[in-house]
Design an enzyme around this catalytic site. Structure first.
Site, PDB file in Angstrom:
ATOM      1  N   HIS A  54      -3.133  10.839  11.085  1.00  0.00           N
ATOM      2  CA  HIS A  54      -3.939   9.826  10.825  1.00  0.00           C
ATOM      3  C   HIS A  54      -5.430  10.046  10.812  1.00  0.00           C
ATOM      4  CE1 HIS A  54      -1.077   6.265  12.826  1.00  0.00           C
ATOM      5  NE2 HIS A  54      -0.559   7.048  11.637  1.00  0.00           N
TER       6      HIS A  54
ATOM      7  N   CYS B 110      -4.381   2.904  16.195  1.00  0.00           N
ATOM      8  CA  CYS B 110      -3.143   2.377  16.557  1.00  0.00           C
ATOM      9  C   CYS B 110      -3.049   2.709  18.157  1.00  0.00           C
ATOM     10  CB  CYS B 110      -1.917   3.142  15.620  1.00  0.00           C
ATOM     11  SG  CYS B 110      -1.872   4.934  16.157  1.00  0.00           S
TER      12      CYS B 110
ATOM     13  N   ARG C 191       4.036  16.546 -12.318  1.00  0.00           N
ATOM     14  CA  ARG C 191       3.916  18.012 -12.120  1.00  0.00           C
ATOM     15  C   ARG C 191       2.517  18.591 -11.914  1.00  0.00           C
ATOM     16  NH1 ARG C 191       3.406  15.499 -17.115  1.00  0.00           N
ATOM     17  NH2 ARG C 191       1.975  16.145 -18.648  1.00  0.00           N
TER      18      ARG C 191
ATOM     19  N   GLU D 215      -7.972   9.581  12.317  1.00  0.00           N
ATOM     20  CA  GLU D 215      -8.548   9.713  13.452  1.00  0.00           C
ATOM     21  C   GLU D 215      -8.536  11.024  14.156  1.00  0.00           C
ATOM     22  OE1 GLU D 215      -6.892   7.240  12.873  1.00  0.00           O
ATOM     23  OE2 GLU D 215      -7.135   5.135  13.829  1.00  0.00           O
TER      24      GLU D 215
ATOM     25  N   CYS E   2      -3.451   6.798  18.469  1.00  0.00           N
ATOM     26  CA  CYS E   2      -4.835   7.249  18.403  1.00  0.00           C
ATOM     27  C   CYS E   2      -5.710   7.072  19.504  1.00  0.00           C
ATOM     28  CB  CYS E   2      -5.269   7.006  16.706  1.00  0.00           C
ATOM     29  SG  CYS E   2      -4.394   7.811  15.507  1.00  0.00           S
TER      30      CYS E   2
ATOM     31  N   ARG F 251       1.772   8.732  -8.979  1.00  0.00           N
ATOM     32  CA  ARG F 251       3.297   8.877  -9.422  1.00  0.00           C
ATOM     33  C   ARG F 251       4.096   9.397  -8.371  1.00  0.00           C
ATOM     34  NH1 ARG F 251       2.727  11.469 -15.534  1.00  0.00           N
ATOM     35  NH2 ARG F 251       1.900   9.660 -16.698  1.00  0.00           N
TER      36      ARG F 251
ATOM     37  N   THR G 167       5.413   3.087 -26.230  1.00  0.00           N
ATOM     38  CA  THR G 167       4.845   4.248 -25.530  1.00  0.00           C
ATOM     39  C   THR G 167       5.734   5.416 -25.483  1.00  0.00           C
ATOM     40  OG1 THR G 167       3.316   3.028 -24.180  1.00  0.00           O
ATOM     41  CG2 THR G 167       3.538   5.462 -23.685  1.00  0.00           C
TER      42      THR G 167
ATOM     43  N   ASP H 188       4.725   8.166 -28.040  1.00  0.00           N
ATOM     44  CA  ASP H 188       3.968   9.311 -27.254  1.00  0.00           C
ATOM     45  C   ASP H 188       5.040  10.451 -26.724  1.00  0.00           C
ATOM     46  OD1 ASP H 188       2.036   7.901 -27.682  1.00  0.00           O
ATOM     47  OD2 ASP H 188       1.494   7.284 -25.507  1.00  0.00           O
TER      48      ASP H 188
ATOM     49  N   ALA I  53      -6.311   4.523 -19.070  1.00  0.00           N
ATOM     50  CA  ALA I  53      -7.452   5.715 -19.286  1.00  0.00           C
ATOM     51  C   ALA I  53      -8.158   5.522 -20.387  1.00  0.00           C
ATOM     52  CB  ALA I  53      -6.762   7.033 -19.207  1.00  0.00           C
TER      53      ALA I  53
END
Lengths: 329, 329
Positions: free
Chosen positions: A51, A101, A225, A53, A110, A202, A214, A218, A177
């Site tokens: 976390h 928490c 990756r 903290e 924490c 992703r 697309t 494309d 983008a």
């Protein structure tokens, strides 16, 4: 500087990891020593990791005693710190964007760190109403906690994907983008740093959603990756059947990936990637928009549609600026 | 945090006043107390007003002793501080983006403040090779100064208008207001905060340069009313003579303003304002580009031209993001 200044540092740090901590909330933490020197500015980076903290306390302790050999594993680090802090952070001050928490989850509570290390004050921007909550009350009863409402709105903006997850609802992010003059066309529009951020997202989403056009035009890979991450499952929304697509398109050649022609029920976190038409079709279904803008003007056609956004965060990645937006309705 | 962190805070503060200090350099200063608590983050705001160092020291002293009644006028403030600092900033640390001045100009030498108040360390990002320079050597000889090269490039980017002025050369800035998808068309594209910044710049430039078409179509005022500033002299570049313009256009109705159909010799600081065609005509003559982007997509035509910029600063103003760019050649 005032408390707002430090809380904003914590919140800004958390924004750098927004979406990457899913289904955990993005949280930032700043630690000052008793004399108000900033010792650390840290954030929670990924579900399962420490976390915010713990990250911040680890860095602060190492700064004060570089010989402290704190283990990496969060449970071990937590235990080690409680035993070996030597009062180094006694009377310290912490700024946490979300209530610490109070329960044992994958990592220990924490709130124990702040009480055990004898912090003087812990400022909290947003409270946590889940089973992990209650940290504020514990700290308040010991006289060391304060719920600061100064930056609460910014802190709550950070928590929107987490709130949706709590309610069992899906979170839908649209990634776009652009060039500085608004074109989504052309190759390598974004900086490497922007693409790395997108690949990190992703690697944590449940589903990547793209349009059939697309896919055909494309012929993308659509994996993670750049960060050696797991390629997300893919949903291709098209009026043509999945069978009709050329199976040599890179995105189809990834082992272990599932393909869908619709969004499977109970999908929680999904990212839509596309251009003008895809945006037009799905803009009203989205929870947030991640828009990268590079530093180039191009003679390619720019997007042309009327949309009014509100920026809830703006940052820089490599040569790009980016914003996380919501649609103004 | 490390020295780079604090120097970047100083430099970021200075960028907020970039162009507004002309012909002075934009300078930022951060003051820490002996325990490294941040006491102040300040900048030089306008030629004739206090230097960044004096602003920062004033704020730091007031934080440590709110009863100190420091005069506003820089010379008086300087004298008062040297007499009444009570060693409050002894062993303090300063981060200054430009070498502190060592000579009496409109305001007294800043280097005296650091020696008189017994600072322990002064970090300097960029040296000053004008007659105001030499502060680094003075401080270094007393063992309290360090020329940090960490942020030197960012600090020097800040100084570009100043460097041009030093060499007796003109500085040409192009201002452009866009939608998020790159259109310069429509009314009130920018946020109020962006327009205030532009009006502040207008109030310090020697000449505002626009095209005849903008003058005829938009019939603008082109003054600095949002900041009660002096309206800049106006140059209208047009293939038509100035006499042919409708004299009822607001920009012609401002008392004391001079009008030109060419850029007068020896004009030092000028801002070009316009859209796509004006940008195409003058892009290669510009030293910098100030580009505001709002948070809207529009169906209006976007700019269409190939240009590769490098962002030297990015900030936020109201709902807008903005960048200060240079052309990549």
């Amino acid at each position: 500087m005032n408390d707002e200044f430090y809380m904003n540092l914590a919140i800004d740090e958390a924004w750098k990891y927004q979406f990457l901590t899913y289904p955990n909330p993005a949280v930032g933490c700043v630690i000052l020593d008793k004399n108000k020197q900033i010792l650390s500015i840290q954030a929670h980076k990924k579900a399962g990791l420490a976390h915010a903290e713990l990250e911040a306390i680890k860095e602060a302790l190492k700064k004060l005693n570089p010989n402290l050999d704190i283990p990496d594993e969060p449970n071990k680090a937590h235990e080690f710190i409680l035993k070996n802090h030597s009062n180094l952070l006694k009377d310290g001050i912490a700024y946490v964007s979300l209530e610490p928490c109070s329960h044992q989850g994958k990592t220990p509570p924490c709130v124990e760190l702040f009480t055990g290390l004898k912090f003087k004050k812990v400022f909290i921007a947003a409270l946590d109403n889940t089973k992990a909550g209650g940290g504020f009350e514990i700290l308040k009863n010991k006289g060391i906690s304060k719920h600061s409402t100064l930056c609460e709105e910014r802190a709550k903006d950070l928590l929107k994907p987490f709130y949706k997850w709590q309610r069992g609802e899906a979170f839908k992010l649209f990634k776009l983008a652009l060039s500085l003059n608004g074109s989504a066309l052309g190759k390598d529009i974004s900086s490497k740093e922007s693409r790395i951020y997108a690949h990190k997202i992703r690697s944590v989403i449940d589903l990547l959603v793209i349009g059939g056009r697309t896919m055909r035009m494309d012929r993308p890979i659509l994996d993670a990756r750049l960060v050696d991450g797991k390629a997300p499952n893919l949903c291709i929304l098209s009026h043509k059947s999945l069978e009709s697509f050329d199976k040599n398109i890179s995105a189809f050649c990834i082992k272990g990936r599932n393909y869908y022609d619709h969004i499977p029920k109970d999908t929680k976190f999904m990212m839509f990637e596309g251009g003008e038409n895809f945006l037009k079709s799905f803009k009203n279904d989205m929870d947030a928009f991640l828009i990268f803008s590079n530093s180039r003007f191009t003679a390619e056609k720019s997007l042309s549609l009327d949309l009014n956004f509100k920026a809830i965060y703006r940052g820089e990645l490599g040569g790009d600026s980016y914003g996380i937006y919501e649609l103004q309705k």
